[in-house]
Design a protein around this motif. Structure first.
Motif, PDB file in Angstrom:
ATOM      1  N   ASP A 144      61.992 -34.646 -31.673  1.00 17.33           N
ATOM      2  CA  ASP A 144      62.084 -36.103 -31.582  1.00 17.33           C
ATOM      3  C   ASP A 144      60.737 -36.602 -31.049  1.00 17.33           C
ATOM      4  O   ASP A 144      59.828 -35.814 -30.764  1.00 17.33           O
ATOM      5  N   ALA A 145      60.582 -37.923 -30.919  1.00 15.74           N
ATOM      6  CA  ALA A 145      59.306 -38.500 -30.495  1.00 15.74           C
ATOM      7  C   ALA A 145      58.871 -37.985 -29.124  1.00 15.74           C
ATOM      8  O   ALA A 145      57.704 -37.646 -28.915  1.00 15.74           O
ATOM      9  N   ALA A 146      59.805 -37.917 -28.190  1.00 18.16           N
ATOM     10  CA  ALA A 146      59.462 -37.462 -26.837  1.00 18.16           C
ATOM     11  C   ALA A 146      58.963 -36.014 -26.849  1.00 18.16           C
ATOM     12  O   ALA A 146      57.998 -35.681 -26.156  1.00 18.16           O
ATOM     13  N   GLU A 147      59.604 -35.160 -27.631  1.00 22.15           N
ATOM     14  CA  GLU A 147      59.175 -33.759 -27.695  1.00 22.15           C
ATOM     15  C   GLU A 147      57.783 -33.634 -28.315  1.00 22.15           C
ATOM     16  O   GLU A 147      56.970 -32.818 -27.863  1.00 22.15           O
ATOM     17  N   SER A 148      57.495 -34.435 -29.342  1.00 20.27           N
ATOM     18  CA  SER A 148      56.172 -34.353 -29.963  1.00 20.27           C
ATOM     19  C   SER A 148      55.085 -34.820 -28.992  1.00 20.27           C
ATOM     20  O   SER A 148      53.998 -34.248 -28.952  1.00 20.27           O
ATOM     21  N   VAL A 149      55.377 -35.840 -28.182  1.00 16.55           N
ATOM     22  CA  VAL A 149      54.418 -36.316 -27.180  1.00 16.55           C
ATOM     23  C   VAL A 149      54.257 -35.270 -26.075  1.00 16.55           C
ATOM     24  O   VAL A 149      53.141 -35.001 -25.620  1.00 16.55           O
ATOM     25  N   ASP A 150      55.351 -34.653 -25.666  1.00 18.35           N
ATOM     26  CA  ASP A 150      55.280 -33.603 -24.641  1.00 18.35           C
ATOM     27  C   ASP A 150      54.419 -32.433 -25.125  1.00 18.35           C
ATOM     28  O   ASP A 150      53.611 -31.891 -24.358  1.00 18.35           O
ATOM     29  N   LEU A 151      54.575 -32.048 -26.381  1.00 15.40           N
ATOM     30  CA  LEU A 151      53.789 -30.944 -26.925  1.00 15.40           C
ATOM     31  C   LEU A 151      52.304 -31.329 -27.015  1.00 15.40           C
ATOM     32  O   LEU A 151      51.421 -30.520 -26.706  1.00 15.40           O
ATOM     33  N   PHE A 152      52.025 -32.562 -27.395  1.00 16.25           N
ATOM     34  CA  PHE A 152      50.645 -33.064 -27.421  1.00 16.25           C
ATOM     35  C   PHE A 152      50.037 -33.006 -26.021  1.00 16.25           C
ATOM     36  O   PHE A 152      48.913 -32.535 -25.835  1.00 16.25           O
ATOM     37  N   THR A 153      50.794 -33.470 -25.025  1.00 16.29           N
ATOM     38  CA  THR A 153      50.324 -33.460 -23.638  1.00 16.29           C
ATOM     39  C   THR A 153      50.031 -32.037 -23.177  1.00 16.29           C
ATOM     40  O   THR A 153      48.987 -31.764 -22.572  1.00 16.29           O
ATOM     41  N   ALA A 154      50.944 -31.124 -23.474  1.00  8.93           N
ATOM     42  CA  ALA A 154      50.754 -29.728 -23.072  1.00  8.93           C
ATOM     43  C   ALA A 154      49.532 -29.124 -23.758  1.00  8.93           C
ATOM     44  O   ALA A 154      48.782 -28.360 -23.141  1.00  8.93           O
ATOM     45  N   THR A 155      49.300 -29.487 -25.000  1.00  9.45           N
ATOM     46  CA  THR A 155      48.143 -28.976 -25.732  1.00  9.45           C
ATOM     47  C   THR A 155      46.839 -29.450 -25.097  1.00  9.45           C
ATOM     48  O   THR A 155      45.875 -28.690 -24.989  1.00  9.45           O
ATOM     49  N   LEU A 156      46.806 -30.700 -24.652  1.00  9.91           N
ATOM     50  CA  LEU A 156      45.592 -31.218 -24.000  1.00  9.91           C
ATOM     51  C   LEU A 156      45.314 -30.538 -22.669  1.00  9.91           C
ATOM     52  O   LEU A 156      44.200 -30.612 -22.157  1.00  9.91           O
ATOM     53  N   ARG A 157      46.302 -29.881 -22.113  1.00  8.70           N
ATOM     54  CA  ARG A 157      46.106 -29.161 -20.848  1.00  8.70           C
ATOM     55  C   ARG A 157      45.650 -27.727 -21.052  1.00  8.70           C
ATOM     56  O   ARG A 157      45.272 -27.056 -20.101  1.00  8.70           O
ATOM     57  N   GLY A 158      45.699 -27.252 -22.287  1.00  3.33           N
ATOM     58  CA  GLY A 158      45.296 -25.877 -22.583  1.00  3.33           C
ATOM     59  C   GLY A 158      43.791 -25.712 -22.514  1.00  3.33           C
ATOM     60  O   GLY A 158      43.039 -26.681 -22.372  1.00  3.33           O
ATOM     61  N   PRO A 159      43.301 -24.471 -22.627  1.00  2.00           N
ATOM     62  CA  PRO A 159      41.868 -24.199 -22.475  1.00  2.00           C
ATOM     63  C   PRO A 159      41.011 -24.956 -23.491  1.00  2.00           C
ATOM     64  O   PRO A 159      39.967 -25.489 -23.140  1.00  2.00           O
ATOM     65  N   VAL A 160      41.434 -25.028 -24.733  1.00  2.00           N
ATOM     66  CA  VAL A 160      40.667 -25.752 -25.746  1.00  2.00           C
ATOM     67  C   VAL A 160      40.978 -27.237 -25.658  1.00  2.00           C
ATOM     68  O   VAL A 160      40.083 -28.081 -25.764  1.00  2.00           O
ATOM     69  N   GLY A 161      42.230 -27.581 -25.429  1.00  2.00           N
ATOM     70  CA  GLY A 161      42.646 -28.974 -25.360  1.00  2.00           C
ATOM     71  C   GLY A 161      41.957 -29.766 -24.268  1.00  2.00           C
ATOM     72  O   GLY A 161      41.676 -30.952 -24.440  1.00  2.00           O
ATOM     73  N   ARG A 162      41.662 -29.128 -23.145  1.00  2.00           N
ATOM     74  CA  ARG A 162      40.973 -29.831 -22.051  1.00  2.00           C
ATOM     75  C   ARG A 162      39.610 -30.354 -22.493  1.00  2.00           C
ATOM     76  O   ARG A 162      39.187 -31.431 -22.097  1.00  2.00           O
ATOM     77  N   HIS A 163      38.919 -29.573 -23.335  1.00  2.00           N
ATOM     78  CA  HIS A 163      37.617 -29.998 -23.862  1.00  2.00           C
ATOM     79  C   HIS A 163      37.793 -31.279 -24.681  1.00  2.00           C
ATOM     80  O   HIS A 163      37.043 -32.247 -24.513  1.00  2.00           O
ATOM     81  N   TYR A 164      38.782 -31.276 -25.586  1.00  2.00           N
ATOM     82  CA  TYR A 164      39.020 -32.463 -26.412  1.00  2.00           C
ATOM     83  C   TYR A 164      39.519 -33.631 -25.573  1.00  2.00           C
ATOM     84  O   TYR A 164      39.124 -34.769 -25.805  1.00  2.00           O
ATOM     85  N   ALA A 165      40.369 -33.366 -24.597  1.00  2.00           N
ATOM     86  CA  ALA A 165      40.896 -34.433 -23.741  1.00  2.00           C
ATOM     87  C   ALA A 165      39.756 -35.134 -23.004  1.00  2.00           C
ATOM     88  O   ALA A 165      39.730 -36.363 -22.908  1.00  2.00           O
ATOM     89  N   ALA A 166      38.802 -34.378 -22.494  1.00  2.00           N
ATOM     90  CA  ALA A 166      37.672 -34.969 -21.786  1.00  2.00           C
ATOM     91  C   ALA A 166      36.813 -35.795 -22.740  1.00  2.00           C
ATOM     92  O   ALA A 166      36.374 -36.898 -22.402  1.00  2.00           O
ATOM     93  N   ARG A 167      36.596 -35.287 -23.931  1.00  2.00           N
ATOM     94  CA  ARG A 167      35.794 -36.022 -24.914  1.00  2.00           C
ATOM     95  C   ARG A 167      36.518 -37.299 -25.351  1.00  2.00           C
ATOM     96  O   ARG A 167      35.914 -38.367 -25.444  1.00  2.00           O
ATOM     97  N   PHE A 168      37.829 -37.189 -25.617  1.00  2.00           N
ATOM     98  CA  PHE A 168      38.614 -38.369 -25.985  1.00  2.00           C
ATOM     99  C   PHE A 168      38.562 -39.399 -24.860  1.00  2.00           C
ATOM    100  O   PHE A 168      38.409 -40.586 -25.105  1.00  2.00           O
TER     101      PHE A 168
END
Length: 116
Positions: free
Chosen positions: A45-69
């Motif tokens: 559902d929408a909440a789960e997709s947002v939760d997965l996006f959030t968790a991805t931004l916390r990962g080792p590669v995701g943190r790089h993109y999160a900072a750039r975004f």
């Protein structure tokens, strides 16, 4: 304080310089969409997709993109196709982009697994 707006991709070309489209077909789109199969099987559902996006931004590669975004989107209103009363990854991007600091320093929540 910047806000989330609702709009379609085709409207993104007409946005002011104070707003950026982050929905489907943009470089900031959530790769996890409501209705798609989750990694565990059933559709998300929408909440789960947002939760997965959030968790991805916390990962080792995701943190790089999160900072750039965060640096790119700081101070801008964000437009997505999601209904305003539903969970949306644009809310995650708004929080990240507009929190104190420059978006590059690791945060305590970056060390946690899963969504906030």
């Amino acid at each position: 304080m910047p806000v989330r707006l609702r709009g379609a991709f085709r409207e993104g070309a007409t946005l002011s310089t104070a707003c950026t489209y982050v929905g489907p077909r943009s470089r900031y789109a959530n790769p996890f969409t409501a209705g798609a199969r989750s990694p565990l099987g059933p559709p998300m559902d929408a909440a789960e997709s947002v939760d997965l996006f959030t968790a991805t931004l916390r990962g080792p590669v995701g943190r790089h993109y999160a900072a750039r975004f965060a640096r790119t989107l700081r101070g801008l209103d964000l437009m997505c196709a999601c209904p305003l009363d539903a969970p949306c990854h644009a809310d995650v991007l708004l929080r990240r982009a507009n929190e104190p600091g420059d978006g590059t320093a690791p945060r305590t929540t970056d060390l946690l697994e899963g969504p906030r």
